[in-house]
Design an enzyme around this catalytic site. Structure first.
Site, mmCIF file in Angstrom:
data_model
loop_
_atom_site.group_PDB
_atom_site.id
_atom_site.type_symbol
_atom_site.label_atom_id
_atom_site.label_comp_id
_atom_site.label_asym_id
_atom_site.label_seq_id
_atom_site.Cartn_x
_atom_site.Cartn_y
_atom_site.Cartn_z
ATOM 1 N N ARG A 161 -45.853 -13.954 -3.462
ATOM 2 C CA ARG A 161 -45.356 -14.360 -4.783
ATOM 3 C C ARG A 161 -43.920 -13.954 -4.980
ATOM 4 O O ARG A 161 -43.451 -13.821 -6.104
ATOM 5 C CB ARG A 161 -46.174 -13.631 -5.856
ATOM 6 C CG ARG A 161 -47.547 -14.166 -6.033
ATOM 7 C CD ARG A 161 -48.253 -13.288 -7.020
ATOM 8 N NE ARG A 161 -49.084 -14.066 -7.905
ATOM 9 C CZ ARG A 161 -49.833 -13.532 -8.854
ATOM 10 N NH1 ARG A 161 -49.830 -12.224 -9.048
ATOM 11 N NH2 ARG A 161 -50.567 -14.297 -9.619
ATOM 12 N N LYS A 201 -52.049 -19.813 -6.409
ATOM 13 C CA LYS A 201 -50.687 -19.902 -5.867
ATOM 14 C C LYS A 201 -50.045 -21.242 -6.245
ATOM 15 O O LYS A 201 -48.882 -21.310 -6.653
ATOM 16 C CB LYS A 201 -50.742 -19.749 -4.346
ATOM 17 C CG LYS A 201 -49.468 -20.103 -3.620
ATOM 18 C CD LYS A 201 -48.389 -19.095 -3.888
ATOM 19 C CE LYS A 201 -47.039 -19.581 -3.391
ATOM 20 N NZ LYS A 201 -45.976 -18.651 -3.721
ATOM 21 N N CYS A 243 -40.704 -24.246 -1.878
ATOM 22 C CA CYS A 243 -41.931 -23.884 -2.594
ATOM 23 C C CYS A 243 -42.169 -24.811 -3.768
ATOM 24 O O CYS A 243 -43.115 -25.592 -3.792
ATOM 25 C CB CYS A 243 -41.834 -22.453 -3.085
ATOM 26 S SG CYS A 243 -41.330 -21.346 -1.768
ATOM 27 N N TYR A 260 -30.155 -24.405 -2.281
ATOM 28 C CA TYR A 260 -31.098 -24.899 -3.295
ATOM 29 C C TYR A 260 -31.074 -24.078 -4.573
ATOM 30 O O TYR A 260 -31.541 -24.537 -5.614
ATOM 31 C CB TYR A 260 -32.523 -24.999 -2.729
ATOM 32 C CG TYR A 260 -33.347 -23.739 -2.766
ATOM 33 C CD1 TYR A 260 -33.303 -22.807 -1.735
ATOM 34 C CD2 TYR A 260 -34.199 -23.475 -3.833
ATOM 35 C CE1 TYR A 260 -34.057 -21.658 -1.761
ATOM 36 C CE2 TYR A 260 -34.976 -22.327 -3.879
ATOM 37 C CZ TYR A 260 -34.894 -21.429 -2.848
ATOM 38 O OH TYR A 260 -35.663 -20.289 -2.889
ATOM 39 N N LYS A 261 -30.521 -22.857 -4.478
ATOM 40 C CA LYS A 261 -30.366 -22.036 -5.683
ATOM 41 C C LYS A 261 -29.303 -20.966 -5.416
ATOM 42 O O LYS A 261 -28.841 -20.833 -4.278
ATOM 43 C CB LYS A 261 -31.699 -21.434 -6.126
ATOM 44 C CG LYS A 261 -32.256 -20.348 -5.231
ATOM 45 C CD LYS A 261 -33.459 -19.745 -5.940
ATOM 46 C CE LYS A 261 -33.895 -18.462 -5.279
ATOM 47 N NZ LYS A 261 -34.987 -17.836 -6.018
ATOM 48 N N ARG A 284 -33.014 -25.896 2.188
ATOM 49 C CA ARG A 284 -34.171 -26.802 2.273
ATOM 50 C C ARG A 284 -34.408 -27.502 0.934
ATOM 51 O O ARG A 284 -34.453 -26.869 -0.096
ATOM 52 C CB ARG A 284 -35.425 -26.018 2.696
ATOM 53 C CG ARG A 284 -35.371 -25.601 4.163
ATOM 54 C CD ARG A 284 -36.560 -24.775 4.561
ATOM 55 N NE ARG A 284 -36.625 -23.498 3.851
ATOM 56 C CZ ARG A 284 -37.611 -22.635 3.973
ATOM 57 N NH1 ARG A 284 -38.624 -22.910 4.762
ATOM 58 N NH2 ARG A 284 -37.605 -21.505 3.306
#
Ligand code: SAJ
Length: 430
Positions: free
Chosen positions: A156, A208, A262, A318-319, A326
């Site tokens: 997590r 999840k 994710c 991506y951030k 990815r």
């Protein structure tokens, strides 16, 4: 260590989850074998280097290797515990590619011994532990629940804060039976400080997916609000921030879209077997996947056209503050701009050099040289205090489009820039 039932742990897959987990277990005194099938990963790690960027990881891996408690190998070997942390990519049909989970499980069959504990950590569709991993492991002639224990325990952790969150976060563990869940708890309890919750494997698998789907839908709402705000003429950033002052509202931020391995993928694992029931989840996915198009259309609006324009782009990952590209929406934005005939120069201090090598520049100044517009796509810390005076000197036209709401508009206006923030509900401000 004497009170611990397990001593030797084999971690399969040394990516963003497997490597920090292996190193953390090693620093706790377990004898850990870190296994990866990619020779490049093995060589890099054995040479004391890292193939991924994650704050603090280098030091932990180095000390784990130096202590002798972590070894890097290309195949598993008999151990007390096996943790499977391999990728589960998305297929072209929007379902989970379980080939790595299958291969990792098969690689364990000849090593499995009575009393072993096997834990799947890879994000997987509900039913994978029981329906895929268990029958493969039973090819060893050992019986799950009787001879060996089997559990699912999703990671997590937030990339960028993996080492802290691995220890601090609460954890959900689902066993194929109670004994398996309790055995897995005894392992994680050695380093997890957050509360550990036990359930069955299928529920843990679904939990999840729910977590990441919740976040995807929340961001889709924020992105939809950014589009509506443009039409309504309201600043979405201010509106969301005020709405979030309500004690039971917590809307996330709009941006150029949702990326990473994710949140942009996991929601599909939830709906893949029952698409008829799923409405909001695929819709949220579509909204987030379409957001790069919205950014490009806003950019086109403020420039009048894209064909022949030069765009200076800040951010490819991506951030913020990660090196991972990815599913990066920034890359989708750039590809769309290029398809529209714009030429793009891009700068990112983290993204690997081979990503969009043709349009990469080594500094913000070089990126902005002769550009018609600056486009900010990722809120890296190093972009928080951009200098409009200096940037303005490089550019052909002083225009900036900020998709992350990180610039202080007045400073840029003072330097003669025309300013647009995604979802600010205004035409290009001058
Ligand atoms: N994003 C927005 N607006 C926001 C927050 C994020 O547009 O307000 C975008 C980001 O820019 C990025 C994407 O969403 O493109 C995903 O970023 P993230 O920081 O939300 O998530 P991940 O993918 O880095 O990590 C998530 C986490 N899940 C949750 O918070 C529920 C992490 O805890 C999980 O361990 C991880 O997924 C995973 O491996 O599943």
């Amino acid at each position: 260590m004497t009170s611990r039932p397990y001593r030797k742990v084999c971690v399969l897959g040394l990516g963003y989850i497997g490597l920090p987990t292996a190193a953390t277990l090693a620093t706790q005194g377990f004898d850990v074998i870190g296994v990866d099938t990619n020779p490049r990963v093995i060589n890099t790690l054995r040479n004391g280097d890292l193939h991924i960027h994650e704050p603090g990881l280098r030091a932990v891996v180095r000390s784990a290797l130096q202590s002798g408690h972590l070894r890097i190998e290309n195949a598993p070997e008999p151990s007390d515990v096996f943790i499977i942390a391999v990728p589960t990519p998305l297929t072209n049909e929007n379902s989970a590619d379980l080939s790595y989970v299958r291969a990792a499980s098969e690689s364990l069959v000849s090593h499995l011994r009575k009393g072993n504990l096997v834990i799947l950590e890879s994000t997987s569709p509900p039913g994978t532990t029981q329906g895929l991993v268990l029958p493969i492991l039973e090819q060893s002639a050992l019986r799950a629940g009787e001879d060996f224990l089997l559990a699912y325990s999703p990671e997590r952790v937030l990339p960028g804060q993996i080492l802290e969150e691995l220890i601090a976060n609460e954890r959900v563990i689902g066993g194929i039976d109670r004994g398996s869940a309790e055995a897995a708890r005894s392992l994680y309890a050695s380093f997890v400080e957050g509360e550990i919750h036990l359930t069955d494997a299928k529920t843990a698998e679904m939990v999840k997916l729910i977590e990441n789907t919740y976040r995807d839908i929340n961001i889709a709402l924020a992105n939809e609000l950014s589009r509506l705000a443009e039409a309504i003429g309201v600043d979405v950033w201010q509106a969301i921030s005020l709405a979030n002052r309500h004690p039971r509202v917590q809307i996330l931020k709009p941006g150029p879209g949702v990326g990473g391995h994710c949140i942009s993928i996991d929601p599909w694992f939830l709906v893949q077997d029952d698409c008829d029931q799923a409405q909001i989840i695929p819709l949220a996915r579509k909204i987030n996947d379409d957001q790069p198009k919205f950014v490009v259309s806003m950019t086109s609006n403020i420039l009048g056209r894209l064909n022949g324009m030069t765009l200076a782009v800040l951010g490819l990952t991506y951030k913020p503050n990660v090196d991972d590209v990815r599913e990066s929406p920034a890359i989708s934005v750039i590809e769309l701009l290029q398809q529209e005939g714009a030429s793009v120069k891009a700068y990112d201090p983290f993204a690997p050099k081979n990503i969009l090598a043709d349009c990469r520049c080594e500094s913000i100044d070089k990126t902005c040289e002769n550009a018609d517009c600056l486009l900010i796509l990722v809120a890296h810390d190093t972009f928080q205090n951009l200098n409009p005076k200096r940037i303005g000197k490089q550019m052909k036209r002083r225009r900036v489009m900020d998709c992350q709401n990180i610039i202080q508009g007045t400073l840029w206006l003072d330097e003669g820039f025309q300013v647009k923030r995604l979802g600010d509900g205004k035409p290009l401000e001058t």
